[in-house]
Write a protein that holds these residues in place. Structure first.
Motif, PDB file in Angstrom:
ATOM      1  N   HIS A 177       0.807  -1.226   0.000  1.00 40.00           N
ATOM      2  CA  HIS A 177       0.000   0.000   0.000  1.00 40.00           C
ATOM      3  C   HIS A 177       0.839   1.274   0.000  1.00 40.00           C
ATOM      4  O   HIS A 177       0.352   2.340   0.336  1.00 40.00           O
ATOM      5  CB  HIS A 177      -1.041  -0.012   1.129  1.00 40.00           C
ATOM      6  CG  HIS A 177      -0.512  -0.406   2.476  1.00 40.00           C
ATOM      7  ND1 HIS A 177       0.228   0.440   3.243  1.00 40.00           N
ATOM      8  CD2 HIS A 177      -0.636  -1.552   3.180  1.00 40.00           C
ATOM      9  CE1 HIS A 177       0.533  -0.170   4.385  1.00 40.00           C
ATOM     10  NE2 HIS A 177       0.030  -1.381   4.368  1.00 40.00           N
ATOM     11  N   CYS A 178       2.135   1.168  -0.366  1.00 39.95           N
ATOM     12  CA  CYS A 178       2.944   2.380  -0.553  1.00 39.95           C
ATOM     13  C   CYS A 178       2.933   2.684  -2.046  1.00 39.95           C
ATOM     14  O   CYS A 178       3.827   2.259  -2.781  1.00 39.95           O
ATOM     15  CB  CYS A 178       4.373   2.168  -0.077  1.00 39.95           C
ATOM     16  SG  CYS A 178       4.488   1.856   1.680  1.00 39.95           S
ATOM     17  N   GLY A 179       1.933   3.424  -2.493  1.00 41.20           N
ATOM     18  CA  GLY A 179       1.694   3.576  -3.931  1.00 41.20           C
ATOM     19  C   GLY A 179       2.676   4.471  -4.663  1.00 41.20           C
ATOM     20  O   GLY A 179       2.529   4.680  -5.863  1.00 41.20           O
ATOM     21  N   HIS A 180       3.641   5.025  -3.965  1.00 38.41           N
ATOM     22  CA  HIS A 180       4.573   5.935  -4.627  1.00 38.41           C
ATOM     23  C   HIS A 180       5.885   5.218  -4.956  1.00 38.41           C
ATOM     24  O   HIS A 180       6.127   4.087  -4.531  1.00 38.41           O
ATOM     25  CB  HIS A 180       4.833   7.148  -3.743  1.00 38.41           C
ATOM     26  CG  HIS A 180       5.158   6.779  -2.326  1.00 38.41           C
ATOM     27  ND1 HIS A 180       6.372   6.287  -1.953  1.00 38.41           N
ATOM     28  CD2 HIS A 180       4.388   6.797  -1.210  1.00 38.41           C
ATOM     29  CE1 HIS A 180       6.365   6.039  -0.663  1.00 38.41           C
ATOM     30  NE2 HIS A 180       5.163   6.330  -0.181  1.00 38.41           N
ATOM     31  N   LEU A 181       6.770   5.896  -5.697  1.00 38.02           N
ATOM     32  CA  LEU A 181       8.055   5.321  -6.096  1.00 38.02           C
ATOM     33  C   LEU A 181       9.004   5.211  -4.910  1.00 38.02           C
ATOM     34  O   LEU A 181       8.794   5.826  -3.878  1.00 38.02           O
ATOM     35  CB  LEU A 181       8.700   6.196  -7.181  1.00 38.02           C
ATOM     36  CG  LEU A 181       8.027   6.152  -8.565  1.00 38.02           C
ATOM     37  CD1 LEU A 181       8.674   7.196  -9.464  1.00 38.02           C
ATOM     38  CD2 LEU A 181       8.119   4.766  -9.173  1.00 38.02           C
ATOM     39  N   GLY A 182      10.042   4.400  -5.079  1.00 38.29           N
ATOM     40  CA  GLY A 182      11.073   4.315  -4.041  1.00 38.29           C
ATOM     41  C   GLY A 182      11.369   2.890  -3.615  1.00 38.29           C
ATOM     42  O   GLY A 182      11.980   2.661  -2.575  1.00 38.29           O
ATOM     43  N   PHE A 183      10.948   1.913  -4.408  1.00 35.02           N
ATOM     44  CA  PHE A 183      11.114   0.514  -4.006  1.00 35.02           C
ATOM     45  C   PHE A 183      11.865  -0.275  -5.081  1.00 35.02           C
ATOM     46  O   PHE A 183      11.753   0.034  -6.268  1.00 35.02           O
ATOM     47  CB  PHE A 183       9.743  -0.126  -3.765  1.00 35.02           C
ATOM     48  CG  PHE A 183       9.002   0.511  -2.620  1.00 35.02           C
ATOM     49  CD1 PHE A 183       9.095  -0.023  -1.349  1.00 35.02           C
ATOM     50  CD2 PHE A 183       8.257   1.666  -2.825  1.00 35.02           C
ATOM     51  CE1 PHE A 183       8.437   0.577  -0.292  1.00 35.02           C
ATOM     52  CE2 PHE A 183       7.601   2.275  -1.770  1.00 35.02           C
ATOM     53  CZ  PHE A 183       7.686   1.731  -0.501  1.00 35.02           C
ATOM     54  N   GLY A 184      12.579  -1.310  -4.643  1.00 39.98           N
ATOM     55  CA  GLY A 184      13.140  -2.272  -5.590  1.00 39.98           C
ATOM     56  C   GLY A 184      14.597  -2.080  -5.922  1.00 39.98           C
ATOM     57  O   GLY A 184      15.188  -2.911  -6.606  1.00 39.98           O
ATOM     58  N   TRP A 185      15.222  -0.982  -5.427  1.00 44.32           N
ATOM     59  CA  TRP A 185      16.589  -0.712  -5.854  1.00 44.32           C
ATOM     60  C   TRP A 185      17.566  -1.772  -5.342  1.00 44.32           C
ATOM     61  O   TRP A 185      18.304  -2.375  -6.131  1.00 44.32           O
ATOM     62  CB  TRP A 185      17.021   0.698  -5.417  1.00 44.32           C
ATOM     63  CG  TRP A 185      18.355   1.048  -6.005  1.00 44.32           C
ATOM     64  CD1 TRP A 185      19.538   1.170  -5.355  1.00 44.32           C
ATOM     65  CD2 TRP A 185      18.637   1.264  -7.396  1.00 44.32           C
ATOM     66  NE1 TRP A 185      20.550   1.455  -6.233  1.00 44.32           N
ATOM     67  CE2 TRP A 185      20.029   1.517  -7.502  1.00 44.32           C
ATOM     68  CE3 TRP A 185      17.864   1.262  -8.566  1.00 44.32           C
ATOM     69  CZ2 TRP A 185      20.656   1.767  -8.720  1.00 44.32           C
ATOM     70  CZ3 TRP A 185      18.490   1.514  -9.778  1.00 44.32           C
ATOM     71  CH2 TRP A 185      19.863   1.754  -9.855  1.00 44.32           C
ATOM     72  N   GLN A 186      17.542  -2.047  -4.024  1.00 43.13           N
ATOM     73  CA  GLN A 186      18.503  -3.002  -3.466  1.00 43.13           C
ATOM     74  C   GLN A 186      18.332  -4.405  -4.045  1.00 43.13           C
ATOM     75  O   GLN A 186      19.292  -5.120  -4.236  1.00 43.13           O
ATOM     76  CB  GLN A 186      18.376  -3.096  -1.941  1.00 43.13           C
ATOM     77  CG  GLN A 186      19.190  -2.046  -1.209  1.00 43.13           C
ATOM     78  CD  GLN A 186      18.287  -1.020  -0.571  1.00 43.13           C
ATOM     79  OE1 GLN A 186      17.215  -0.733  -1.097  1.00 43.13           O
ATOM     80  NE2 GLN A 186      18.720  -0.471   0.549  1.00 43.13           N
TER      81      GLN A 186
END
Lengths: 452, 294
Positions: free
Chosen positions: B45-54
């Motif tokens: 439910h964190c609908g914004h960008l900022g995930f998946g880099w690591q």
């Protein structure tokens, strides 16, 4: 509403609902008018949920009489209505020499009130019973008959049983005026006019205002606020009995107790105010309550606080309840029912039925319950729907989808989110809705609009 | 009793990454237990960008990241709507599933139950209890999962990284926060967070501003705030309590019951991003594999 009722009860708190139940079972045509969008939305929504013996009530008072009768009837009917009883007992603890010196008088008063099993206990016995209490607990008075119940399920069960016996409950039905002509009341409410032979005022924190419809009120409500702090479930293991302070003239004092839902709570404070509806908390008092609990049970310092709340009890200038029939006016007053109202409610209902009998007409001598309406169990340690595999929606309190659907279903669907919480405990656990509140908002979307 | 090599409690970034890594290390008898009806955890439910880099060297939204985690555990034994009620000794668990209560056991149990924000009640904030008071997590679910706008002009309490997630979440449905209130003299997020709040989102940040009480009958009407010794009322229609994360340790109020249990991710140690949790899931899996080999 065109029909004429025998009884109109004003106020859908625990007292009004117990009275409604009593008359509906007796076979009278009854209606209840509640100003809130759900029952139990006033004084009854924030109390400590204890079943009292009356050991410390004023001797020979009406309050004591109603408490004893209410206590006995709760024990008689609770299994058929699926209501919990946690036989915890209570201990009045003396924390210093002066309090210790006050204990013998408490035992004496209890015996005078007919609660014969109350006895003094030594510091050794106290420690044996409650090993987690702080070391400065010097001694106590043990009251085996004080018990923990569930403050919402009981009145909900009374409401359902009244409905099963033909009563009608109207919500959003604030009574603003009324007129008595010859032999009947016409009450003006937000939901229209209601005609009934007898009107019963059980309006709690609004009792004196409603009383003005019939007469100059013999009592004035002075709402007394009580704030509470609730600790998370691990705290429950730290205490068995209800811990009472040595009482003062003003109040029974701040109590430390387990709840039927497996928490540990402390409260209430006693703060007089004019506001009749909103009970606010303040962080200073909440912090003080929390510290006070930790002083009594040091291990509580490691347990999180789950919830805080405040309730308003309808105290009046009289030390006793004001329950009387107004002859010639077909009116029964039930006012100034303070914190003991949950315990006393069934006894009050019986007393009111006697007043009716004496003044307004004969009730059938015997009127056994024809229907039993067991309510869903919310309390810990008894069977709950999640145990059968029903989908859990609120994880902290293990509230299932089925329980929420039941609470939203006839014959008395939750009238607002507060009503849903009281019926299910959803969102009342440690996360306070972090995980499930949006899901529940989705489930309940449009369900609270226009409910009678 | 049903028994496995490894049971992972919690199907968020930590749990799913540990399950994937264990499978890659050749440990096949692994079960993930997730109490929600879908795995993915908080990123869902964190609908914004900022995930998946690591984990994937990509910049995704939370739901996309959660979907990728689910994809990566396809074929593994992942059970949703399964709640662990209690940790017993010797790697045994008391559980609830759609068929009722039961017990399970494993040679090793990894607790990855994550974290949650501190709600209003535990902060002992005064005032009344109107509707429209919630944590960021609940707000995100309202907005991203149910497209529901719980208020128009809330105040945001706190200035951690998650508080900015609350700002982003608000912006998604056109909710315009009135102010961000921080009790301390400095904001908690790295600088220039306050400038970002003010100039990117148009939301003023007030430091040294302590929330005293929430006001309102049915809905929030205002908050009372103490700032530099003075009290003021700010009109608003909602309150978002952000951050002050606390590990979800309800299963282990007095610690882990025995050596068959360990914990990783946000239920363990200081607050981490979902990427860091994913990495910790990998390390936890390697640790468990080593233990099982001995």
């Amino acid at each position: 509403m065109e029909q004429r009722f025998d009884i109109a009860v004003i106020g859908g708190g625990v007292v009004g609902l117990a009275i409604l139940r009593r008359f509906a079972i007796a076979g009278l045509k009854c209606v209840l008018l509640e100003r809130g969008s759900d029952i139990l939305s006033g004084a009854s929504k924030g109390n400590s949920a204890l079943l009292h013996t009356g050991f410390d009530a004023p001797p020979r008072s009406l309050e004591l009489r109603c408490m004893k009768a209410g206590y006995a009837e709760y024990l008689r009917i609770r299994q058929k209505l699926n209501l919990p009883l946690f036989e915890s007992g209570a201990i009045v603890v003396g924390w210093n020499e002066a309090e210790l010196a006050a204990l013998p008088a408490i035992v004496e008063k209890a015996h005078k009130n007919g609660v014969k099993d109350v006895r003094a206990i030594s510091q050794t016995e106290l420690r044996l019973k409650e090993p987690n209490l702080a070391k400065n607990a010097l001694g106590g008075v043990f009251i085996p008959g004080e018990h923990i119940i569930d403050a919402w399920s009981a009145p909900l069960a009374y409401a359902h049983q009244a409905l099963a016996h033909g009563a009608i409950i109207l919500r959003n039905a604030d009574v603003t005026d009324g007129e008595f002509t010859k032999d009947a009341w016409t009450l003006v409410s937000k939901r229209g006019k209601i005609t009934a032979s007898i009107a019963i005022n059980a309006a709690g924190n609004f009792g004196d205002l409603v009383e003005m419809i019939a007469r100059l009120s013999p009592f004035t409500i002075k709402p007394r606020k009580g704030q509470f702090v609730v600790f998370d479930k691990p705290a429950c293991k730290l205490l068995r009995a209800i811990i009472l302070p040595v009482p003062t003239a003003h109040t029974k004092g701040v109590v430390l107790f387990r709840t039927a839902f497996g928490n540990l709570a402390i409260g209430p404070t006693a703060e007089d105010q004019d506001e009749r509806e909103i009970a606010t908390c303040d962080s200073e008092t909440l912090n003080r309550l929390k510290s006070h609990a930790v002083e009594m049970i040091p291990a509580l310092s490691n347990v999180d606080v789950n919830a805080t709340y405040a309730g308003l009890r309808p105290a009046s200038e009289h030390s006793d309840y004001v329950i009387e029939a107004v002859k010639g006016k077909n009116w029964i007053t039930v006012g100034g029912i303070r914190s003991t109202g949950l315990t006393a409610s069934l006894g009050i209902a019986d007393y009111v039925s006697q007043l009716y009998d004496k003044n307004f007409g004969k009730l059938p001598k015997k009127s056994p319950e024809r229907f039993w309406t067991p309510v869903p169990n919310l309390s810990e340690g008894r069977i709950r729907p999640y145990m059968k595999g029903d989908e859990i929606v609120c994880h902290c309190e293990h509230v299932t989808r089925g329980e929420i659907d039941t609470a939203l279903a006839e014959p008395l669907p939750a009238g607002d989110m507060g009503g849903l919480k009281r019926r299910t405990r959803a969102m009342m656990g440690r996360c306070q809705g972090f995980y499930c509140s949006a899901h529940i908002a989705e489930i309940t979307k449009g369900r609270f609009d226009g409910k009678p | 009793m049903e028994s496995h090599d490894v049971i992972i409690v919690g199907g968020g970034p930590t749990g799913l990454s540990a399950a994937r890594r264990l499978a890659d290390l050749g440990i096949r008898d692994v079960v993930v237990l997730e109490r929600e009806t879908e795995t993915g955890g908080i990123p869902r439910h964190c609908g914004h960008l900022g995930f998946g880099w690591q984990s994937h060297k990509r910049l995704w939204t939370g739901p996309r990241f959660a979907a990728e985690l689910r994809k990566s555990t396809k074929g593994l034994d992942v059970r949703t709507a399964t709640t662990v009620l209690e940790l017993l000794k010797d790697g045994q668990l008391r559980i609830q599933t759609p068929s009722g209560l039961g017990e399970m056991a494993a040679k090793h149990v990894l607790i990855a139950t994550g974290t949650r924000e501190t709600p209003r009640s535990a902060r002992l904030v005064g005032g009344s209890r109107p509707q429209g008071v919630m944590n960021t997590g609940a707000l995100q679910q309202h907005v991203y999962l149910h497209h529901n706008k719980p208020f128009d002009r809330p105040v945001i309490i706190g200035s951690e990284l998650v508080s900015f997630s609350a700002l982003l979440t608000c912006r998604h449905l056109g909710i315009k926060p009135i102010a961000m209130l921080e009790e301390n003299p400095q904001i908690s997020a790295p600088r220039p967070g306050d400038l970002i709040a003010r100039f990117v989102f148009g939301v003023p940040v007030r430091t040294s501003a302590k929330l005293i009480a929430i006001e309102g009958r049915k809905n929030v009407e205002a908050v009372e705030v103490e700032r530099r010794g003075k009290r003021e009322h700010i009109a608003c229609d909602g309150v978002i309590f952000t951050g002050q994360f606390r590990p979800e340790t309800a299963l282990m109020p007095t610690g882990l019951p025995s050596e068959q249990f360990s914990s990783a991710g946000n239920v363990f140690g200081p607050l981490k991003t979902s990427g860091e949790c994913w990495q910790q899931g990998v390390s936890a899996a390697e640790e468990i594999a080593k233990r099982l080999a001995n």
